[in-house]
Design an enzyme around this catalytic site. Structure first.
Site, PDB file in Angstrom:
ATOM      1  N   ARG A   1      16.136 126.246  16.405  1.00 42.66           N
ATOM      2  CA  ARG A   1      16.265 127.609  16.916  1.00 42.66           C
ATOM      3  C   ARG A   1      17.124 128.504  16.012  1.00 42.66           C
ATOM      4  NH1 ARG A   1      17.742 127.586  23.053  1.00 42.66           N
ATOM      5  NH2 ARG A   1      18.871 125.866  22.194  1.00 42.66           N
TER       6      ARG A   1
ATOM      7  N   LYS B   1      13.815  97.079  11.699  1.00 42.85           N
ATOM      8  CA  LYS B   1      14.901  96.357  11.023  1.00 42.85           C
ATOM      9  C   LYS B   1      14.316  95.180  10.237  1.00 42.85           C
ATOM     10  CE  LYS B   1      18.631  97.597  14.161  1.00 42.85           C
ATOM     11  NZ  LYS B   1      19.646  98.314  13.414  1.00 42.85           N
TER      12      LYS B   1
ATOM     13  N   HIS C   1      14.941  98.326  22.930  1.00 45.12           N
ATOM     14  CA  HIS C   1      15.266  97.431  21.817  1.00 45.12           C
ATOM     15  C   HIS C   1      15.291  95.953  22.224  1.00 45.12           C
ATOM     16  CE1 HIS C   1      16.178 101.167  19.998  1.00 45.12           C
ATOM     17  NE2 HIS C   1      17.436 101.279  20.378  1.00 45.12           N
TER      18      HIS C   1
ATOM     19  N   LYS D   1      28.687  98.362  24.723  1.00 52.11           N
ATOM     20  CA  LYS D   1      29.516  99.142  23.792  1.00 52.11           C
ATOM     21  C   LYS D   1      30.967  98.693  23.917  1.00 52.11           C
ATOM     22  CE  LYS D   1      26.473 103.099  23.430  1.00 52.11           C
ATOM     23  NZ  LYS D   1      25.967 102.924  22.076  1.00 52.11           N
TER      24      LYS D   1
ATOM     25  N   ASP E   1      19.194 102.670  27.695  1.00 47.40           N
ATOM     26  CA  ASP E   1      19.418 102.991  26.282  1.00 47.40           C
ATOM     27  C   ASP E   1      19.044 101.823  25.371  1.00 47.40           C
ATOM     28  OD1 ASP E   1      20.405 104.717  24.246  1.00 47.40           O
ATOM     29  OD2 ASP E   1      22.303 103.625  24.187  1.00 47.40           O
TER      30      ASP E   1
ATOM     31  N   GLU F   1      27.937  96.224  20.269  1.00 48.14           N
ATOM     32  CA  GLU F   1      28.443  97.327  19.445  1.00 48.14           C
ATOM     33  C   GLU F   1      29.952  97.423  19.611  1.00 48.14           C
ATOM     34  OE1 GLU F   1      25.738 100.902  19.129  1.00 48.14           O
ATOM     35  OE2 GLU F   1      25.373 100.264  21.177  1.00 48.14           O
TER      36      GLU F   1
ATOM     37  N   LYS G   1      12.833 107.776  21.259  1.00 46.12           N
ATOM     38  CA  LYS G   1      13.315 107.404  22.573  1.00 46.12           C
ATOM     39  C   LYS G   1      14.488 108.306  22.963  1.00 46.12           C
ATOM     40  CE  LYS G   1      16.427 104.094  23.012  1.00 46.12           C
ATOM     41  NZ  LYS G   1      17.812 104.454  22.624  1.00 46.12           N
TER      42      LYS G   1
END
Ligand code: BG6
Length: 487
Positions: free
Chosen positions: A43, A176, A234, A334, A229, A210, A142
């Site tokens: 934008r 990967k 995954h 996480k 997520d 992670e 995604k």
């Protein structure tokens, strides 16, 4: 081959963090087809020159050797262009159409790196502007929806405008190198196939851990959570790669048919398995290397009473002849103890022991996705040459074969997004997800979401820098197993 690669969301995070660096690597490796344009669409009111300067400033954040020199960037920048489009304003699409018609490229790729809420509008407006030509491909990032119904709605609106062969649904885990190697290991070698079954395998563990927290994505993550997520896409794609039957050939639909069968065979949830076989957690504050880290509930954009999970561990089974009764464990989160993604295949112990081995140990194949990219085969060997008391069985020591793909093939290997972007340009759908796979995955995770919505307990807190709530260890221990790092 001339191409126009259009990035909707052209000034967004994904474009400068992942897509541009990947394209630059392809450019540097000489694998980007010549005669192409990369067109950022957003934008903001920017000229081509301003867009190039913006991307260049972002490249400053790219790590070490992957960062372009000023000369390299100048050459790469010749490919970069910009068109201002407000995605909800139909009139703006005409500007894009004009820019594309200047060239009439053989391949046009529309990469939707925008909020999925805009996917339907963008598809409709592309069609209205006559931009859904047969040579157009559309790439969808995604998350594709937040449940089965919204996923179906997106797929249906895309289908109104594009044929399935034109649609590239990204799951970057499939790009990967380690996942390519998993396919190679299973279907390019005869060695493991006879062992790849319930008679020899005790359990399989998929871990995507992670170290980072939600960083700047608190607001997005609040309505997403780890299940949507990471697990729906995954982790389930990894489970498919490990559990699928050999496809009849290496074509996209042959592979996707087999993955779909795995998803359809996942054991249906019951009230009992939902409460016993799924653990959700949320990171609490903690210290890592002397630095104190905030709890998830203290992150920007996150509610102080949030019930969003940042960790999931679950147990499932693939109900078919090959796998019946073998537990598959999935774990992702996480702010865990390490950034590490791996799949561990634990084999059954020898049926009759004439040697001693360390307690609970058995052969294991570890497939490392990151940070290391390789395979380790854990065996037992006679290594200690210890004196042995008469009448006692000899003690064997663990030893492993270690295949490090980075060392074997060099570290300049093609990264996930680079590989996937080149595949889109080459019209190779093998590593992209078909709509029926995606819908099946949603169908399977939905009962967990529904269960959580009814459950008053909420996610269990876990300290930053650990492997998640202790309930995850208790879950696997009930089967007599443990997570790989606990062995
Ligand atoms: C993304 C998730 O799909 O994958 C992120 O939205 C996650 O939350 C990321 O951090 C992990 O990808 P990688 O390649 O760094 O393991």
């Amino acid at each position: 081959m001339s191409f126009d690669l259009v990035f909707f969301g052209g000034t967004g995070d994904l474009v400068w963090r992942k897509l541009m660096p990947a394209l630059f690597q392809a450019f540097r490796h000489g694998s980007l087809p010549e005669g192409g344009r990369i067109i950022g669409v957003a934008r903001d009111d920017l000229s081509d020159a301003q867009y190039r300067a913006l991307i260049q400033s972002r490249f400053a954040e790219v790590e070490g050797a992957k960062r372009p020199s000023a000369e390299e960037f100048a050459r790469f920048a010749e490919l970069l262009h910009y068109v201002r489009v407000d995605l909800s304003n139909p009139a703006d699409y005409g500007r894009l159409a004009e820019r594309l018609r200047e060239r009439n490229a053989e391949t046009v790729v529309m990469y939707l790196a925008t909020a999925p809420a805009l996917f339907t509008t963008v598809c409709e407006e592309l069609a209205a502007a006559g931009l859904n030509t047969p040579q157009t491909r559309i790439v969808l990032e995604k998350p594709l929806g937040h449940d089965l119904a919204s996923n179906r709605a997106i797929n249906a609106s895309v289908r109104q405008v594009f044929e399935e062969r034109q649609v590239f649904r990204i799951d970057h885990y499939l790009g990967k190198p380690a996942v390519q190697n998993l396919f190679a290991l299973r279907f390019g070698n005869a060695l493991f196939e006879p062992l790849w079954r319930r008679e020899t395998i005790a359990n399989i563990q998929i871990t995507i851990a992670e170290e980072l927290g939600v960083e700047k994505r608190g607001a997005f993550y609040e309505s997403t959570g780890a299940l949507r997520d990471m697990v729906q896409n995954h982790a389930l794609q990894l489970l498919c790669a490990i559990g699928m039957e050999p496809p009849i050939n290496a074509h996209a639909d042959a592979i996707r048919d087999e993955k779909l069968k795995v998803l359809r065979s996942l054991k249906a949830w019951t009230p009992e398995t939902l409460s016993q076989h799924v653990v959700r957690g949320q990171y609490a504050a903690g210290g890592v290397n002397g630095r104190s880290m905030p709890a998830y509930r203290e992150e920007k954009g996150v509610s102080p009473t949030s019930r969003t999970e940042t960790f999931v561990a679950l147990r499932t089974e693939i109900a078919n002849w090959r796998w019946a009764g073998v537990p598959f464990y999935i774990r992702t989160g996480k702010r865990l103890a390490a950034r590490e993604a791996h799949i561990v295949v634990n084999f059954r112990p020898t049926p009759h022991a004439i040697f001693q081995t360390p307690r609970g140990a058995a052969n294991q194949l570890a497939i490392h996705l990151q940070p290391k990219d390789g395979l380790e085969l854990h065996l037992f060997a006679e290594g200690q040459h210890q004196r042995q008391a008469r009448g006692t069985a000899q003690m064997l020591s663990p030893a492993h074969l270690d295949l490090d793909f980075d060392k074997r093939f060099g570290t300049e290997r093609v990264g996930a997004y680079e590989r996937l972007l080149l595949d889109v340009l080459d019209d190779r759908l093998n590593l992209f997800v078909r709509s029926d796979e995606q819908e099946e995955a949603w169908r399977w995770v939905e009962p967990i979401l529904d269960h959580w919505a009814r459950d008053t307990e909420g996610p269990r807190p876990y300290a930053t820098g650990t492997w998640g709530p202790s309930a995850a260890s208790a879950m696997i221990a009930r089967d007599g197993f443990c997570w790989s790092e606990e062995a």
